[in-house]
Every structure is written in structure tokens, then in C-alpha cells.
Motif scaffolding. Structure first.
Motif: not given
Length: 190
Positions: A73-81
């Protein structure tokens, strides 16, 4: 039967997961060339779900032929990378459909805390022996312990029946012109 995998085992887990996605409609649409798939898809999995290795929520069996990456919960992928990787490795004519798919994924992802099943797969040579169901059952224990829902986006229509057996419910269909559909699913907290 299943163990937590740490960052030192990431390449082995990602290799096993890649085998499980070798015939996946969406992933092979991204990388139809086998060499491109093998070269780039493990990095996609690491950028999208690799945080599981750092949070104690990456699962594997003893011979790395079945694995799952859960984002806490609360963790998201590094969208920019992730976007940069896609821009560099996916055919430019697929970018609009790919990024439209990701925009829709954001719309379905719950706003409330939940566990996110980023990837789960079994090596095709080991499929049909209950490994996927066992892995899902065991990894859902943490969701239930936390009293939180579980969320996923299935990239393969054939897998929906497995997820339904474990209480996941379809939320809709993610469709972008030219791309295979994805199926967001939510399993309520237990």
C-alpha cells in the motif's frame, strides 16, 4: 513451498516471470520480436513491480519457475523511468495506445490503501500443476492479515477465472485502439 525473494534474487525471479509472460497478449503486443521481449520485458517488470523485492513482497518457488511481485500500500512504480524505458524500447507507433492504456490504469487503481499484484506468472513448462493458485493463495495471506483489498490488472483474459476463484471482481475493461485489452480487478478486504 513459496519463499520471499530479495533484491539479490531479482534476476532469477524476473527470468521465471518472463517465461510465464512469453505468450501474454499485451506483453507480446509491446514486444512481438522474441529477442526484444527477452531483452526489454524483464526491465519493465522490475521498473513496474520491482519495489516488491525491496519491501519483502516478492514471492518465488524453490526453482524460480513461479513468482509474484506485490506492491505494498502506498508504493507506486517509478513512472518517469518506466515511460523512458517504453519510449526507448517500444515501437513509436504503439506509444499512443500504450500511454492511453496506462492513463486508464490510473483511473481504475483504488485511491484507498491496497496491495497491488503487479505480476504473477508460472513457467509454461510447470503450468497446470497448481503453482499459480498456490502462489496466489499464499501471497493473499498478507492482504488478509492487513485487512486490505488487493488490486491487479490482468493482461490475459484466460487468467480471469483464476483470479475470480480467489475473490477478485472485474471493475471494467481497459481498452485503447490497437492494443489488447486489460482487465482491472479488485478483491475486497477480508
Amino acid at each position: 513451498m513459496f519463499e520471499i525473494a530479495d533484491r539479490s534474487e531479482a534476476s532469477l525471479v524476473l527470468a521465471g516471470l518472463a517465461l510465464g509472460f512469453a505468450a501474454d497478449p499485451f506483453m507480446r503486443w509491446l514486444y512481438p520480436d522474441p529477442s526484444a521481449f527477452l531483452a526489454h520485458f524483464p526491465r519493465v517488470m522490475d521498473l513496474f513491480g520491482g519495489g516488491a523485492f525491496d519491501h519483502g513482497s516478492a514471492y518465488r518457488n524453490g526453482d524460480f519457475t513461479a513468482g509474484a511481485l506485490w506492491l505494498p500500500p502506498g508504493f507506486h512504480p517509478d513512472e518517469a523511468k518506466l515511460v523512458a524505458h517504453f519510449e526507448a524500447t517500444v515501437a513509436p507507433e504503439k506509444h499512443d495506445a500504450l500511454f492511453a492504456t496506462f492513463a486508464q490504469m490510473d483511473c481504475y487503481h483504488p485511491d484507498t490503501p491496497c496491495w497491488h499484484l503487479a505480476f504473477i506468472a508460472v513457467d509454461p513448462a510447470r503450468q497446470g500443476k497448481g503453482l499459480g493458485a498456490g502462489l496466489l493463495r499464499e501471497s493473499l495471506v498478507g492482504c488478509d492479515r492487513d485487512g486490505l483489498p488487493a488490486y491487479l490488472e490482468s493482461t490475459n483474459l484466460m487468467n480471469l477465472s483464476l483470479y475470480r476463484r480467489f475473490g477478485f471482481e472485474e471493475m471494467g475493461v481497459i481498452e485503447a485502439a490497437g492494443a489488447p485489452p486489460l482487465f482491472p480487478m479488485l478483491r475486497p478486504a477480508r
